[in-house]
Scaffold this active site. Sequence first.
Site, mmCIF file in Angstrom:
data_model
loop_
_atom_site.group_PDB
_atom_site.id
_atom_site.type_symbol
_atom_site.label_atom_id
_atom_site.label_comp_id
_atom_site.label_asym_id
_atom_site.label_seq_id
_atom_site.Cartn_x
_atom_site.Cartn_y
_atom_site.Cartn_z
ATOM 1 N N GLY A 167 0.832 -1.196 0.000
ATOM 2 C CA GLY A 167 0.000 0.000 0.000
ATOM 3 C C GLY A 167 0.864 1.243 0.000
ATOM 4 O O GLY A 167 2.038 1.194 0.387
ATOM 5 N N ASP A 177 -17.892 -12.557 -22.654
ATOM 6 C CA ASP A 177 -18.392 -12.699 -21.281
ATOM 7 C C ASP A 177 -19.816 -13.236 -21.251
ATOM 8 O O ASP A 177 -20.118 -14.219 -20.569
ATOM 9 C CB ASP A 177 -18.320 -11.353 -20.546
ATOM 10 C CG ASP A 177 -16.929 -10.765 -20.536
ATOM 11 O OD1 ASP A 177 -15.961 -11.531 -20.734
ATOM 12 O OD2 ASP A 177 -16.799 -9.545 -20.335
ATOM 13 N N GLU A 225 4.994 -10.587 -6.543
ATOM 14 C CA GLU A 225 3.989 -10.755 -7.587
ATOM 15 C C GLU A 225 4.366 -10.140 -8.926
ATOM 16 O O GLU A 225 3.750 -10.447 -9.952
ATOM 17 C CB GLU A 225 2.646 -10.163 -7.122
ATOM 18 C CG GLU A 225 2.613 -8.655 -6.970
ATOM 19 C CD GLU A 225 3.078 -8.151 -5.602
ATOM 20 O OE1 GLU A 225 2.743 -7.004 -5.254
ATOM 21 O OE2 GLU A 225 3.776 -8.908 -4.908
ATOM 22 N N SER A 241 -24.542 -9.888 -25.268
ATOM 23 C CA SER A 241 -24.053 -8.694 -25.954
ATOM 24 C C SER A 241 -23.326 -9.028 -27.244
ATOM 25 O O SER A 241 -23.101 -8.146 -28.068
ATOM 26 C CB SER A 241 -23.094 -7.934 -25.033
ATOM 27 O OG SER A 241 -21.908 -8.693 -24.821
ATOM 28 N N HIS A 243 8.179 -7.159 -3.564
ATOM 29 C CA HIS A 243 6.944 -7.586 -4.233
ATOM 30 C C HIS A 243 7.197 -8.848 -5.051
ATOM 31 O O HIS A 243 7.755 -8.783 -6.147
ATOM 32 C CB HIS A 243 6.415 -6.474 -5.149
ATOM 33 C CG HIS A 243 5.869 -5.295 -4.413
ATOM 34 N ND1 HIS A 243 4.560 -5.230 -3.995
ATOM 35 C CD2 HIS A 243 6.467 -4.154 -3.993
ATOM 36 C CE1 HIS A 243 4.359 -4.072 -3.357
ATOM 37 N NE2 HIS A 243 5.502 -3.412 -3.340
ATOM 38 N N CYS A 302 5.319 -6.002 1.663
ATOM 39 C CA CYS A 302 5.646 -4.572 1.711
ATOM 40 C C CYS A 302 4.919 -3.903 2.881
ATOM 41 O O CYS A 302 5.224 -4.162 4.035
ATOM 42 C CB CYS A 302 5.325 -3.914 0.368
ATOM 43 S SG CYS A 302 6.109 -2.295 0.150
ATOM 44 N N TYR A 303 3.905 -3.059 2.618
ATOM 45 C CA TYR A 303 3.145 -2.435 3.700
ATOM 46 C C TYR A 303 2.574 -3.498 4.624
ATOM 47 O O TYR A 303 2.542 -3.331 5.854
ATOM 48 C CB TYR A 303 2.017 -1.584 3.110
ATOM 49 C CG TYR A 303 1.145 -0.894 4.139
ATOM 50 C CD1 TYR A 303 1.436 0.404 4.558
ATOM 51 C CD2 TYR A 303 0.031 -1.529 4.685
ATOM 52 C CE1 TYR A 303 0.632 1.044 5.494
ATOM 53 C CE2 TYR A 303 -0.767 -0.903 5.618
ATOM 54 C CZ TYR A 303 -0.467 0.384 6.021
ATOM 55 O OH TYR A 303 -1.254 1.017 6.953
ATOM 56 N N LYS A 316 -10.572 -11.745 -16.865
ATOM 57 C CA LYS A 316 -10.871 -11.902 -18.293
ATOM 58 C C LYS A 316 -10.141 -13.081 -18.915
ATOM 59 O O LYS A 316 -10.733 -13.846 -19.687
ATOM 60 C CB LYS A 316 -10.494 -10.617 -19.032
ATOM 61 C CG LYS A 316 -10.970 -10.577 -20.474
ATOM 62 C CD LYS A 316 -12.459 -10.313 -20.530
ATOM 63 C CE LYS A 316 -12.938 -10.070 -21.931
ATOM 64 N NZ LYS A 316 -14.334 -9.626 -21.963
ATOM 65 N N GLY A 328 -20.305 -10.445 -26.974
ATOM 66 C CA GLY A 328 -18.931 -10.595 -26.516
ATOM 67 C C GLY A 328 -18.708 -11.918 -25.827
ATOM 68 O O GLY A 328 -19.635 -12.713 -25.622
#
Length: 509
Positions: free
Chosen positions: A54, A225, A169, A221, A167, A81-82, A365, A223
Amino acid sequence: MRESIVILDFGSQYTQLIARRVRESNVYSEILPFSTTAEEIRARQPRGIILSGGPDSVSRPGSPQCEDGIFQLRVPVLGICYGMQLMAQRMGGEVVPSRTREYGRAQLEVLEDSRLFSALPRTTQVWMSHGDTIVRLPQGFRATGQTPQALGAMECAERSLFGLQFHPEVVHTPEGAKILKNFLYDVCGCQGTWTMHSFIEESVASLRTRLGSGHALCGISGGIDSAVAALLVQRAIGDRLHGIFVDNGLLRQYEFQEVMRTLRRLNLNVLGVDASARFLEPLRDVEDPEQKRKIIGRVFVEVFEEEASRLGPVDFLVQGTLYPDVIESVSVKGPSAVIKSHHNVGGLPEKMRLKLIEPLRELFKDEVRRLGLELGLEEDFVRRHPFPGPGLAVRILGPVSPGRLDLLRRADTIVQEEVRAAGLYNDLWQAFAVLLPIKSVGVMGDERTYEHVTAVRAVTSQDGMTADWVPLPYDVLVRISNRIVNEVKGINRVVYDISSKPPSTIEWE
């Protein structure tokens, strides 16, 4: 019960990336606000807890904190980290502002054996981003890593409490994925059961229970999703799913006809409805993008409920809401600002007769695309660029009108054609045109013109949470610009958007 990791969000720009990295290790992760209580976490029965980084300082009054009870849940906790600094402070250690702040690449020296660093070299590159430093460890903790500027890692193995100042990640920490896997598998005891195949099995079983013998509508739609959401629900209840693809007048060129053909090839039970006039009329003279979204959401619901009454008893509305939609629409960090009301979660009226079903709201996604392939969708359809639910209404800045829609459709078609012709389509997250609310002076055929300006946008991304603009080859940009100006009467200037997300969003509205 599904094994999971809870991630408490303290405002880091990398929080969503932590969640993705955990899921890439086949372990389900869930992001919750830092203010989530220990009892709420206990009820979820997670295998482990991760405290994100953060931008704040733990020593600043009013900085985000978590309950002490979280460290007494007898569940492994990893502070990043934080999160590490907060853990140290709450456990009785001392954190002070660093004499020298540490940002960017650094070399971590592993000081002692630790399950987190199992099978790692004694020295490894890590990515730092902090202005505070732990100068005194809490009782029972030991230092397990050191960088030239600060304590790099700590742990209290007996209580399964771990901290990383860097970090893991981000890609700039090459061994970061291994470190996270060590935490997930060796420390938390996860088995790695989170796969798209297991998701389908869990979801279908859950949907069958929740929907019972009822019928459901799915707003499709065109798409990926909504198509995947429909296929998933159809697998659970068969033809009791009624897909509705609404032509809202805000689709791209020929999209309604092409999508209907695709959906019918998928054997989905789909009805096409032309409701374009019902959407365009209330959008007339509306400039505010949030108002546009709410109008479109309201009309969608009206159309669905009318169609439901014609079909007979229908109780459920299926939507393709994704996890980023939820994160962006609901502030997970408590006091942070909502970016926008997403069309799937912010535009629906409070009183809606149909009960909402969102089978994809746990997924990013890229996970939806993998799920689509698992469900049998063709790869070309799966790789379609995301298209906003409100359609071209949020790519026209200012009022929406049939004339402005026609300009944008023709310009956007040219962008799509040229990107595909250059073989770049599958390398991009999105490429599209935006119609700006301004006109500019031009010269065509020795005559002065005063016509519209369009912007071209092309970005790369993994899940839409962050995105980088793409330096399209100059020859591609030249062809796009020349064709738009020459073929679309009413546009005399083309500009290129070179903004990344953050600070910008992918869509302009």
